[in-house]
Each structure stands twice: as C-alpha cells, then as structure tokens.
Design an enzyme around this catalytic site. Structure first.
Site, PDB file in Angstrom:
ATOM      1  N   HIS A  87       0.844  -1.210   0.000  1.00 37.31           N
ATOM      2  CA  HIS A  87       0.000   0.000   0.000  1.00 37.31           C
ATOM      3  C   HIS A  87       0.877   1.257   0.000  1.00 37.31           C
ATOM      4  O   HIS A  87       0.614   2.201  -0.748  1.00 37.31           O
ATOM      5  CB  HIS A  87      -0.876   0.051   1.270  1.00 37.31           C
ATOM      6  CG  HIS A  87      -1.942  -0.996   1.353  1.00 37.31           C
ATOM      7  ND1 HIS A  87      -2.149  -1.748   2.484  1.00 37.31           N
ATOM      8  CD2 HIS A  87      -2.876  -1.404   0.456  1.00 37.31           C
ATOM      9  CE1 HIS A  87      -3.164  -2.575   2.291  1.00 37.31           C
ATOM     10  NE2 HIS A  87      -3.623  -2.392   1.057  1.00 37.31           N
ATOM     11  N   LYS A  93     -18.121  -5.604   8.613  1.00 38.26           N
ATOM     12  CA  LYS A  93     -16.880  -6.364   8.787  1.00 38.26           C
ATOM     13  C   LYS A  93     -16.224  -5.989  10.105  1.00 38.26           C
ATOM     14  O   LYS A  93     -16.115  -4.817  10.425  1.00 38.26           O
ATOM     15  CB  LYS A  93     -15.917  -6.056   7.623  1.00 38.26           C
ATOM     16  CG  LYS A  93     -15.696  -7.280   6.731  1.00 38.26           C
ATOM     17  CD  LYS A  93     -15.077  -6.933   5.443  1.00 38.26           C
ATOM     18  CE  LYS A  93     -13.612  -7.081   5.274  1.00 38.26           C
ATOM     19  NZ  LYS A  93     -13.166  -6.676   3.947  1.00 38.26           N
ATOM     20  N   ARG A 125      -1.769  -6.207  -8.403  1.00 42.68           N
ATOM     21  CA  ARG A 125      -0.535  -6.933  -8.102  1.00 42.68           C
ATOM     22  C   ARG A 125      -0.267  -8.007  -9.139  1.00 42.68           C
ATOM     23  O   ARG A 125       0.816  -8.131  -9.679  1.00 42.68           O
ATOM     24  CB  ARG A 125      -0.636  -7.602  -6.719  1.00 42.68           C
ATOM     25  CG  ARG A 125      -0.678  -6.633  -5.571  1.00 42.68           C
ATOM     26  CD  ARG A 125      -1.194  -7.277  -4.334  1.00 42.68           C
ATOM     27  NE  ARG A 125      -2.592  -7.706  -4.522  1.00 42.68           N
ATOM     28  CZ  ARG A 125      -3.404  -8.070  -3.556  1.00 42.68           C
ATOM     29  NH1 ARG A 125      -2.983  -8.106  -2.317  1.00 42.68           N
ATOM     30  NH2 ARG A 125      -4.650  -8.411  -3.809  1.00 42.68           N
ATOM     31  N   SER A 132      -3.207  -7.662   2.943  1.00 45.04           N
ATOM     32  CA  SER A 132      -3.501  -7.444   4.365  1.00 45.04           C
ATOM     33  C   SER A 132      -4.016  -8.739   4.987  1.00 45.04           C
ATOM     34  O   SER A 132      -3.699  -9.052   6.132  1.00 45.04           O
ATOM     35  CB  SER A 132      -4.570  -6.358   4.520  1.00 45.04           C
ATOM     36  OG  SER A 132      -4.090  -5.132   4.055  1.00 45.04           O
TER      37      SER A 132
END
Ligand code: PNS
Length: 172
Positions: free
Chosen positions: A19, A43, A92, A130
């Site tokens: 990030h 969440k 990515r 993450s």
C-alpha cells in the site's frame, strides 16, 4: 489548471508496504492523494478505524500532498464530495484484474466523470495482502519487511498473546 485530486480507497487492515509503495507512486502523479479508509459496519476489522487512520497518517506524514480520511456509503459519492476526479487502485497480479475491472466498470456506470487509474506496486510486494499479513501474524510468523515497522509493532501489541501461544505450541 485545476489540481487533480485522486482517492485511494481500501480497507487497509492493516497498511502494508505494498500500500505504501502505491501511495508513494500516486503522490508523484496526482496533485493531491486522499487515502480513504472504508468504514464497513458489516466487517469486524483487526484494527479499529481510529487505529488505521493513526497508522496511515504516521506513515504518510512526509508527503505534503497526501491526506488520510474515512468514508462510508458509495465510494463514488465520497469521491465527488471531496472533488476527486480519479480513483487509484493497485493491481498486483493478473488474479486481481477481474475483481478490479468489475469494480472500475461498476463505478464508471455509477459516475462516468470518475476515472479509475491502476498502478502496479513493486514486484517484491506482488504476493502481499492485508489478509495474509493478518493470518501470518496471528499464527506467530514474521511479517518483517512486509509492513512498516510501526504496523509490525502494533500487530505485536495486539496479537502478542496469540503469537506467543502459537510459538509455545509449535515448540513442543
Ligand atoms: O481494500 P479493499 O477491501 O480491496 O477495498 C475495497 C473498496 C473499499 C475499494 C470497495 O469495497 C468500495 O469501494 N466500497 C465502498 C462501497 C461501494 O462503493 N461499492 C461499490 C463498488 S463497485
């Protein structure tokens, strides 16, 4: 010419070096970059919103054109409210592409004036997420070099007992 404001939305639970790499790249090409943390009541995050705001603020203090904020509701609504014309997202690997394309096109349908810009983080971070950082840290593995030192310290403080328990159990 009007300054170009971009938002970089995400959960950042926690912020990784991938990030940070993207924030640095984004800060170079946009006049202002707003790192926007999603407030998602559905969440249960590992780090509270306040903790994430604090960590990202500390890690981006050196960039004058980067600011950190949070949002809820539709990302496109937030983007328009802060005067952004671009949304920064990282890709990515090819596996990210499908989800990102779907999201970018849905956002374009919702708000055609907003442009999604994809950037690639350094290849060193192409496997980093993450979710994996949370998993590895919870199970007592090292995340050194994958997250900023400050985040590593906060992970240790939060998961210390779980990490120690796991280390103890695997030693036997
Ligand atoms: O870090 P993440 O979980 O990949 O980020 C996803 C995020 C926050 C960018 C996305 O879930 C989002 O924008 N949520 C806000 C709600 C919204 O606008 N939904 C429509 C997306 S097409």
């Amino acid at each position: 010419m009007k300054p170009v404001i971009a938002i970089y939305p995400g959960s950042f639970d926690p912020l990784t070096n991938g990030h940070l790499d993207l924030i640095e790249r984004g800060a170079k090409i946009f006049d202002e970059l707003i790192v926007a943390i999603l407030r998602n009541p559905e969440k249960e995050p590992l780090f509270s919103l306040e903790e994430r705001l604090e960590m990202i603020r500390a890690m981006t203090r050196g960039h004058e054109n980067v600011r950190v904020d949070s949002f809820d509701g539709l990302m496109v609504d937030y983007a328009l409210n802060v005067g952004a014309t671009a949304v920064l997202r990282g890709i990515r690997a090819i596996s990210d592409y499908e989800y990102e394309l779907q999201m970018a096109l849905m956002n374009r349908k919702l708000e055609p004036r907003l442009e999604t810009v994809f950037m690639m983080p350094a290849e060193t971070y192409s496997y980093l997420s993450s979710r994996l950082v949370r998993e590895v840290a919870t199970l007592g593995g090292s995340v050194r070099g994958l997250v900023p030192e400050l985040v590593e310290k906060k992970l240790r403080a939060k998961l210390g007992p779980a990490m120690a328990r796991h280390k103890e159990a695997t030693r036997e």
